[in-house]
Design an enzyme around this catalytic site. Structure first.
Site, mmCIF file in Angstrom:
data_model
loop_
_atom_site.group_PDB
_atom_site.id
_atom_site.type_symbol
_atom_site.label_atom_id
_atom_site.label_comp_id
_atom_site.label_asym_id
_atom_site.label_seq_id
_atom_site.Cartn_x
_atom_site.Cartn_y
_atom_site.Cartn_z
ATOM 1 N N PHE A 1 -13.060 2.872 6.725
ATOM 2 C CA PHE A 1 -12.392 1.904 5.858
ATOM 3 C C PHE A 1 -11.867 2.662 4.643
ATOM 4 C CE2 PHE A 1 -11.455 -1.411 2.966
ATOM 5 C CZ PHE A 1 -11.001 -2.423 3.793
ATOM 6 N N ILE A 2 -10.562 2.944 4.665
ATOM 7 C CA ILE A 2 -9.903 3.804 3.689
ATOM 8 C C ILE A 2 -9.480 3.002 2.458
ATOM 9 C CG2 ILE A 2 -7.966 5.386 3.330
ATOM 10 C CD1 ILE A 2 -9.851 6.381 5.514
ATOM 11 N N LYS B 1 -4.448 6.653 11.949
ATOM 12 C CA LYS B 1 -5.790 6.385 12.458
ATOM 13 C C LYS B 1 -5.686 6.077 13.958
ATOM 14 C CE LYS B 1 -8.403 3.621 9.864
ATOM 15 N NZ LYS B 1 -9.087 2.385 9.393
ATOM 16 N N GLU C 1 4.988 4.119 5.503
ATOM 17 C CA GLU C 1 3.772 3.331 5.707
ATOM 18 C C GLU C 1 2.581 4.029 5.070
ATOM 19 O OE1 GLU C 1 2.262 0.628 6.001
ATOM 20 O OE2 GLU C 1 2.709 0.029 8.054
ATOM 21 N N ASP C 2 1.611 3.244 4.632
ATOM 22 C CA ASP C 2 0.393 3.834 4.068
ATOM 23 C C ASP C 2 -0.538 4.318 5.172
ATOM 24 O OD1 ASP C 2 -0.277 1.245 4.889
ATOM 25 O OD2 ASP C 2 -1.168 0.660 2.981
ATOM 26 N N ASP D 1 -2.637 1.925 11.920
ATOM 27 C CA ASP D 1 -3.931 1.563 12.477
ATOM 28 C C ASP D 1 -3.720 1.155 13.934
ATOM 29 O OD1 ASP D 1 -6.534 0.543 12.839
ATOM 30 O OD2 ASP D 1 -6.584 -0.388 10.874
ATOM 31 N N GLY E 1 0.756 -1.238 0.000
ATOM 32 C CA GLY E 1 0.000 0.000 0.000
ATOM 33 C C GLY E 1 0.789 1.291 0.000
#
Length: 179
Positions: free
Chosen positions: A154-155, A133, A101-102, A105, A46
């Site tokens: 939810f991306i 997030k 990093e994308d 979480d 990602g």
């Protein structure tokens, strides 16, 4: 499924906003590592688009490498068990490493990855994430460079996927539960 001009989800950030933010963070990284070399360590899959935008704007000697680590498998919830499925190829001894990093979480995977990389005795290990997030964080971990902070959505898009789809969207959006 080929993407057409139809917008997927609700747009949070446009391509222009993302690139502008990458440029701002690249300037910050350049100040932090002035005169030094950095290794951008892209977490697959990602983060590829985000790393490309970031590296084009960093006016330092930049090397790149790739790593794949996850705690999700084929699920949408973390298992808590982190697996390295593609290891780093470069020698990290006494190097400045920035994990690109994308999205951060829960923090589980990145905490494990950061500890794993520190075993290779780098000079420094920092995290640069496109999206943070914090509402989902279960590990005490804060990225050093943050593109944007997002709610617990939810991306998709700009490298982030749903079942390997939507990575190629030129913006960041989110899917609602009824989509």
């Amino acid at each position: 499924m080929a993407l057409n001009n139809e917008i997927k989800g609700k747009i949070l950030f446009t391509e222009e906003q993302i690139r502008n933010r990458a440029k701002e963070l690249a300037e910050e990284i350049a100040r932090d590592y002035e005169g030094e070399e950095v290794i951008l360590l892209c977490t697959l899959k990602g983060s590829v688009l985000w790393m490309a935008d970031l590296m084009k704007e960093i006016p330092l000697d930049v090397k790149i490498d790739f790593v794949s680590a996850n705690s999700y498998g084929s699920s949408t919830c973390t298992s808590g068990v982190v697996t390295i499925t593609k290891d780093v190829d470069m020698d990290l001894f006494n190097k400045n490493v920035i994990i690109v990093e994308d999205i951060v979480d829960t923090g589980t995977t990145l905490k494990h990855l950061k500890e794993y990389l520190k075993e290779r005795n780098p000079k420094d290990v920092k995290i640069c994430t496109m999206l943070d997030k914090p509402a989902r964080r279960v590990i005490d971990l804060e990225p050093d460079y943050i593109g944007f902070t997002v709610d617990d959505l939810f991306i998709i898009g700009y490298g982030l996927d749903y079942d390997q789809k939507y990575r190629n969207l030129p913006y960041i959006s989110y899917l609602e539960s009824n989509e």
